[in-house]
Design an enzyme around this catalytic site. Structure first.
Site, PDB file in Angstrom:
ATOM      1  N   LYS A 205       0.849  -1.190   0.000  1.00 37.59           N
ATOM      2  CA  LYS A 205       0.000   0.000   0.000  1.00 37.59           C
ATOM      3  C   LYS A 205       0.884   1.238   0.000  1.00 37.59           C
ATOM      4  O   LYS A 205       1.683   1.432   0.915  1.00 37.59           O
ATOM      5  CB  LYS A 205      -0.921   0.003   1.219  1.00 37.59           C
ATOM      6  CG  LYS A 205      -1.795   1.249   1.280  1.00 37.59           C
ATOM      7  CD  LYS A 205      -2.857   1.167   2.350  1.00 37.59           C
ATOM      8  CE  LYS A 205      -3.682   2.441   2.385  1.00 37.59           C
ATOM      9  NZ  LYS A 205      -4.739   2.378   3.399  1.00 37.59           N
ATOM     10  N   LYS A 258      -1.988  -1.548  -3.957  1.00 36.17           N
ATOM     11  CA  LYS A 258      -2.880  -0.394  -3.935  1.00 36.17           C
ATOM     12  C   LYS A 258      -2.088   0.886  -4.013  1.00 36.17           C
ATOM     13  O   LYS A 258      -1.125   1.022  -3.263  1.00 36.17           O
ATOM     14  CB  LYS A 258      -3.681  -0.444  -2.623  1.00 36.17           C
ATOM     15  CG  LYS A 258      -4.608   0.711  -2.404  1.00 36.17           C
ATOM     16  CD  LYS A 258      -5.229   0.610  -1.038  1.00 36.17           C
ATOM     17  CE  LYS A 258      -6.028   1.877  -0.797  1.00 36.17           C
ATOM     18  NZ  LYS A 258      -6.479   2.002   0.548  1.00 36.17           N
TER      19      LYS A 258
END
Ligand code: PBG
Length: 338
Positions: A205, A258
């Protein structure tokens, strides 16, 4: 005068032969989107009969639990399998220690219990992080000196995950990027005999500008500083592989990359390097970019949506978290009938 030259037909390799009509193209197509590729992230608000559009995400609203329950049969009919609720916590319920994150009557446990009671086949994936619940808007607890406290946060995340598991979540999904949280959450779940509750780890992330509209939706933007001491630097690739490797070792069932669209190289590296299912999150800013361009008449909506998703899958994502889930499912359904 120019001399006339006749083109020679001799050219053994003509790649266009394989593209000459839709039948051939569909036989040779290497990647295909299906409705089972999508997870639908939804914003859950308190109250009843409540629906509030989010200005930076045209077409997406915060809705109360009753409205989501009314909509789920439609989602299931379209073939969607999974939903991921995010809570809109009123400011007066936020505090320094994110107490509301542990409330068994909070929005997410309540949403999860209701969905699993009425639609047990719908897979519920809950977010584990403190940012919607604390006054600081950070994924972890913030010390007096402004530091994000790792180990103290992980203790709370374990209790939060247990609270979601008790409510019936199929997967808990730590998105906080604290060190060691996957292993600690796994052992907390196991200690409480929730051995069947899965963990989708937001492993790679990044500290991305593309989360802006999500933070508008939840009113969860950090009050001070940024998230760069815990989320990955967008400039780094090998570090993402290290994060994934450690989360796999700690017991993650699925790992996530992400954002998605600008991080296709990371999706590819992760899916080629490890034998674990990889998902990708097409985040709020990616949604907003397409929606804005479409709104201005600059892009064709359906084709832009499907291409953005197809390419994420081609890069190696087994499934995709996307605010377009419902619309993409409809688009695929209409394609079938053509
Ligand atoms: C919170 C969380 C965020 C997103 C998912 N979980 C925001 C953040 O990390 O600041 C972003 C999703 C999106 O932008 O669509 N931990």
């Amino acid at each position: 005068m120019m001399s006339e030259t006749k083109p020679s037909p001799h050219l053994p390799v003509r790649l266009r032969r394989n593209r000459r009509n839709e039948g051939i193209r569909s036989l040779l197509r290497e990647t295909e989107l299906s409705v089972t590729d999508f997870v639908y992230p939804v914003f859950v608000a308190e109250g009843a009969g409540r629906e509030e559009p989010i200005p930076s995400m045209p077409g997406i609203s915060r809705k109360s639990i009753d409205l989501w329950l009314e909509e789920i049969p439609e989602l299931l009919n379209l073939g969607l399998k999974a939903i991921a609720p995010f809570p809109v916590v009123p400011e007066e319920k936020k505090d320094k220690r994110a107490s509301e994150a542990l409330n068994p009557q909070g929005l997410i446990p309540q949403f999860t219990r209701e969905v699993k009671k009425h639609f047990p086949q719908m897979i519920v994936m809950t977010d584990i992080a403190l940012d919607p619940f604390n006054t600081d808007g950070h994924d972890g607890l913030v010390s007096d000196t402004g530091e994000i406290l790792n180990d103290e946060t992980v203790e709370l995340l374990c209790r939060m995950a247990l609270c979601h598991a008790e409510a019936g979540a199929d997967f808990v999904c730590p998105s906080d990027m604290m060190d060691g949280r996957i292993g600690r959450i796994r052992s907390s779940l196991d200690d409480a005999a929730y051995t069947g509750t899965g963990i989708i780890a937001y492993s790679a992330k990044y500290a991305s500008a593309f989360y802006g509209p999500f933070r508008d939706a939840l009113q969860s933007a950090p009050k001070a500083g940024d998230k760069k001491t815990y989320q990955i630097d967008p400039a780094s690739r090998r570090e993402a592989l290290r994060e994934v490797e450690s989360d796999i070792g700690e017991g993650a069932d699925v790992v996530m990359v992400k954002p998605a669209g600008a991080y296709l190289d990371i999706i590819r590296d992760v899916s080629h390097t490890f034998n674990i299912p990889v998902c990708a999150y097409q985040v709020s800013g990616e949604y907003a970019m397409i929606a804005a361009a479409v709104g201005n008449g600059w892009l064709a909506r359906g084709p832009a949506i499907l291409e953005s998703l197809l390419c994420i899958k081609r890069a190696g994502a087994r499934f995709i978290w996307t605010y377009f889930a419902k619309e993409a499912a409809l688009l695929l359904k209409n394609q079938e009938h053509r």
